[in-house]
Design an enzyme around this catalytic site. Sequence first.
Site, PDB file in Angstrom:
ATOM      1  N   PHE A   1     -13.298  -3.427  35.264  1.00  0.00           N
ATOM      2  CA  PHE A   1     -12.419  -3.847  34.174  1.00  0.00           C
ATOM      3  C   PHE A   1     -12.097  -5.334  34.303  1.00  0.00           C
ATOM      4  CE2 PHE A   1     -10.452   0.651  33.976  1.00  0.00           C
ATOM      5  CZ  PHE A   1     -11.365   1.037  33.009  1.00  0.00           C
ATOM      6  N   GLU A   2     -12.256  -6.053  33.201  1.00  0.00           N
ATOM      7  CA  GLU A   2     -11.790  -7.443  33.118  1.00  0.00           C
ATOM      8  C   GLU A   2     -10.729  -7.443  32.033  1.00  0.00           C
ATOM      9  OE1 GLU A   2     -11.188 -10.864  31.455  1.00  0.00           O
ATOM     10  OE2 GLU A   2     -13.340 -10.867  31.004  1.00  0.00           O
ATOM     11  N   LEU A   3      -9.454  -7.505  32.467  1.00  0.00           N
ATOM     12  CA  LEU A   3      -8.337  -7.246  31.563  1.00  0.00           C
ATOM     13  C   LEU A   3      -7.496  -8.513  31.346  1.00  0.00           C
ATOM     14  CD1 LEU A   3      -7.409  -3.778  33.130  1.00  0.00           C
ATOM     15  CD2 LEU A   3      -8.988  -4.252  31.240  1.00  0.00           C
TER      16      LEU A   3
END
Length: 505
Positions: A270-272
């Site tokens: 995840f790149e949040l």
Amino acid sequence: MTNYKTLNEVITNTELLSDLGSYINGQWIKDEAKGTFPVTDPATHDEKILATIPNLDVDQIDVAIDAGFKEFYNFKDTTIQYRSAQLMKLYDLIIKNKEDLAKLIVLENGKSMFDATSEVNYGASYFKYYAEYITTQGATNIMIQPTNPNNKIFTKKCPVGLISIITPWNFPFAMITRKLSAALAVGCTSIIKPDSQTPLSAIALVKLIDQLDYSPGVVNLILAAHEYTPEFGLKLCESPKIKKLTFTGSTRVGKILMKQCSDTMKKLSFELGGNAPFIVCENVKNLEYAVDQAIAAKFRGLGQTCVCANIFYIHEKVLPKFIEILKPKVEAFVIGHGLDKTTTHGSLINESALNKTNEHVEDALYKGASSVVKGGALSELGKNFYAPTVLTNVSFDSKVCHEETFGPLMAIVPFTDVNSVIAKTNQNSVGLASYVFNDDINELFYISEQLESGMVSCNTGLFSDVNLPFGGIKESGFGKEGSVFGLDDFVVIKSMILGLQPISK
């Protein structure tokens, strides 16, 4: 060119958009039984409709999953030389069509042509990097000697399987390529779900992939209107045939996807969200350079990037000069349609983005901030245009200090003690990127090591690169994209233990 009537007037290679629809198992799906959704140009007064895309029937997702799952068992056994050659061919096709791809990004996203071209170059670089890496440095098999002298352990990095890729609107091309390139390099098949606001560059990318001799099912693309996104996402999360999900987007949605994936124990990356600080210390002598880097870090894409600096901590001793240099540079921006050659900064993606920026500006002013560059909505250009705003003396209890604006607001907070800045920064639940400017290498290392973020950019405002292990910590997500480490999120390690019978001497 900003007065175009149709897409075909803008791009040269009209074949890129000759099939407007989803792509499953090597076939373009253009059935309109479930209706259609429009793709609009956010930088026009009437949000001109660029194209109308058929909604994919949710049942067709199962077809895409079955196709990708089945083909994985063939694709994983292809040679490194084949996969490398395919990636290099795709890189060449992208570069050949670079201008058209950039124009599509401009039209669907609103960013400037300069920013869009940079995105295409950046996105293409991942295919070239992994094409070269897997043939020159990609040896992954290792032998380990266990405590038993008669045994040998062999480890092998194996492709994880069919993956799902869910991407946002702010980098509609590069966020796909950064994930897809690593997947194809190691031998994974994929299903791509782009944002419904920006599917055109994704379609164009898959059209280029379709020109190569990938087997049907290796790459699949699913498209539908925004209201179908939760249903599509749930399908991708709950399918046991999908072995990994990679997502770039908000922390809120990332948490939902993580819960939905828990039943199948998928591998995740995840790149949040972020809330990046930009710290300029009192010993910085070249403030002209620091200001230029601050502008790059804040206003690229009009502030709509996950690593854009959100809070500017400027030491009070250098603050007056910093503002003196900054103000005329920001006021010199040319806001307009991205296809206009004089435009330096385009539009925001939609009214929600504009309203949030305005909300943060008004809140900061209400709590005592002073205006350096007023900025604000430019309704004469269109409803999604917003001139950058610069505020100083922003109170730390302002919304901008605790929420990611994702828009063109530079909020300056003066400081005297860098340790208090570090403490305030580390209070954040997110930790994607940070920026530090300091002329003392010892202090620079100290500050960067204390900051709780996945990436710390030291004395530069632009750091995204194919060689960088891109990713955050805390509620900004986990996993890395790009570099040699980017491959690890698409593989699993298998250990094979060999027992050898002793030989009498």
